[in-house]
Every structure is written in structure tokens, then in C-alpha cells.
Write a protein that holds these residues in place. Sequence first.
Motif, short mmCIF file in Angstrom:
data_model
loop_
_atom_site.label_atom_id
_atom_site.label_comp_id
_atom_site.label_asym_id
_atom_site.label_seq_id
_atom_site.Cartn_x
_atom_site.Cartn_y
_atom_site.Cartn_z
N ILE A 113 0.86 -1.19 0.00
CA ILE A 113 0.00 0.00 0.00
C ILE A 113 0.89 1.23 0.00
N PRO A 114 0.74 2.13 -0.99
CA PRO A 114 1.53 3.36 -1.00
C PRO A 114 1.30 4.16 0.28
N GLY A 115 2.37 4.53 0.94
CA GLY A 115 2.27 5.28 2.19
C GLY A 115 1.81 4.43 3.35
N GLY A 116 1.78 3.11 3.14
CA GLY A 116 1.29 2.19 4.17
C GLY A 116 2.37 1.79 5.14
N ASP A 117 1.95 1.24 6.24
CA ASP A 117 2.84 0.74 7.28
C ASP A 117 2.52 -0.74 7.50
N PRO A 118 3.33 -1.65 6.88
CA PRO A 118 3.03 -3.08 6.98
C PRO A 118 2.97 -3.60 8.42
N SER A 119 3.65 -2.93 9.34
CA SER A 119 3.61 -3.38 10.73
C SER A 119 2.27 -3.07 11.39
N ARG A 120 1.46 -2.23 10.75
CA ARG A 120 0.15 -1.87 11.30
C ARG A 120 -0.98 -2.52 10.51
N PHE A 121 -0.73 -3.72 10.00
CA PHE A 121 -1.77 -4.50 9.33
C PHE A 121 -2.15 -5.64 10.26
N SER A 122 -3.45 -5.78 10.53
CA SER A 122 -3.89 -6.90 11.35
C SER A 122 -5.10 -7.54 10.69
N GLN A 123 -5.20 -8.84 10.84
CA GLN A 123 -6.33 -9.56 10.28
C GLN A 123 -6.82 -10.58 11.29
N ASN A 124 -8.14 -10.77 11.31
CA ASN A 124 -8.76 -11.70 12.24
C ASN A 124 -9.85 -12.46 11.51
N TRP A 125 -9.66 -13.77 11.35
CA TRP A 125 -10.66 -14.60 10.68
C TRP A 125 -11.63 -15.16 11.71
N ASN A 182 -11.97 -9.79 9.21
CA ASN A 182 -11.97 -8.38 9.59
C ASN A 182 -10.51 -7.94 9.60
N PHE A 183 -10.23 -6.78 9.01
CA PHE A 183 -8.84 -6.32 8.97
C PHE A 183 -8.75 -4.82 9.16
N THR A 184 -7.56 -4.39 9.57
CA THR A 184 -7.22 -2.97 9.64
C THR A 184 -5.84 -2.80 9.03
N ALA A 185 -5.63 -1.65 8.42
CA ALA A 185 -4.34 -1.33 7.83
C ALA A 185 -4.13 0.17 7.97
N ALA A 186 -2.89 0.59 7.98
CA ALA A 186 -2.56 2.00 8.06
C ALA A 186 -1.94 2.46 6.75
N ALA A 187 -2.39 3.63 6.27
CA ALA A 187 -1.83 4.22 5.06
C ALA A 187 -1.98 5.73 5.16
N MET A 188 -0.91 6.43 4.87
CA MET A 188 -0.92 7.89 4.87
C MET A 188 -1.45 8.47 6.17
N GLY A 189 -1.11 7.84 7.28
CA GLY A 189 -1.54 8.32 8.58
C GLY A 189 -3.01 8.06 8.89
N GLN A 190 -3.68 7.28 8.05
CA GLN A 190 -5.09 6.97 8.22
C GLN A 190 -5.25 5.48 8.51
N THR A 191 -6.33 5.10 9.19
CA THR A 191 -6.60 3.69 9.45
C THR A 191 -7.74 3.24 8.56
N ILE A 192 -7.46 2.21 7.78
CA ILE A 192 -8.44 1.60 6.88
C ILE A 192 -8.98 0.37 7.58
N THR A 193 -10.29 0.19 7.54
CA THR A 193 -10.90 -1.02 8.09
C THR A 193 -11.69 -1.71 6.99
N GLY A 194 -11.80 -3.03 7.12
CA GLY A 194 -12.56 -3.75 6.11
C GLY A 194 -12.99 -5.12 6.55
N VAL A 195 -13.90 -5.67 5.75
CA VAL A 195 -14.44 -7.01 5.97
C VAL A 195 -14.45 -7.73 4.64
N VAL A 196 -14.01 -8.99 4.66
CA VAL A 196 -14.09 -9.85 3.48
C VAL A 196 -14.93 -11.06 3.86
#
Length: 102
Positions: free
Chosen positions: A33-45, A51-65
Motif C-alpha cells: 500500500i503506498p504510504g502504508g505501514d506493513p507493521s500496522r496490518f492486522s487480520q482476524n478470521w 476483519n482487517f485494519t491497515a494504516a496508510a498515509m496516517g489513516q486507518t483503513i478497516t474492512g471485511v471480506v
Amino acid sequence: MAKTVSINIPHQLGAAEAKRRLEDGLSQMAGQIPGGDPSRFSQNWSGDTLNFTAAAMGQTITGVVQVLEDHARLDVSLPGLLGMAAGKIKDELNRRGQALLK
């Protein structure tokens, strides 16, 4: 204000194989992810739902698959400036998701 992006990615793999491929591929995608921080990626099945969260450009992205027998549904909440680029982000997520489930 956050913008939600929803994508349905069809596949012919069955739920178990699609889930396996997503488990392997999502953490790799987080590191790209451009501007992302791989250490701030978490996933929970929980079953076939991720459910996951990721950080990019100082923002927190949340999502569900949700992984189903014939498709995966991805819902991602893009905060702030990332929401302004929702169209491009959606296209890229769709492209990468299809590559994972091909």
C-alpha cells in the motif's frame, strides 16, 4: 467522513481454497500500500469472514471480506483523503483480488 468501497470478486475455487489464497495474499498486499505501514496490518478470521485494519498515509483503513463458494465480497472503509481516491483504490483492490482468486 469515511467512504465505503464494496467489491464482489467472482471465483470458481470454492470457499476453502479462496480463503486460503486470501490468507496468503492479503498480508503481502498490505506491504504494498503506498504510504502504508506493513507493521500496522492486522487480520482476524472468524469462519469465512475476515476483519482487517491497515494504516496508510496516517489513516486507518478497516474492512471485511466475506468468502462464499462462488465469490468474495470486500467492504472497505476509506477515511479522509483516502476516500477522495476511492475510485482508483477500488479498481486496484478489484484487480489484485481477481489475481489472488484466479
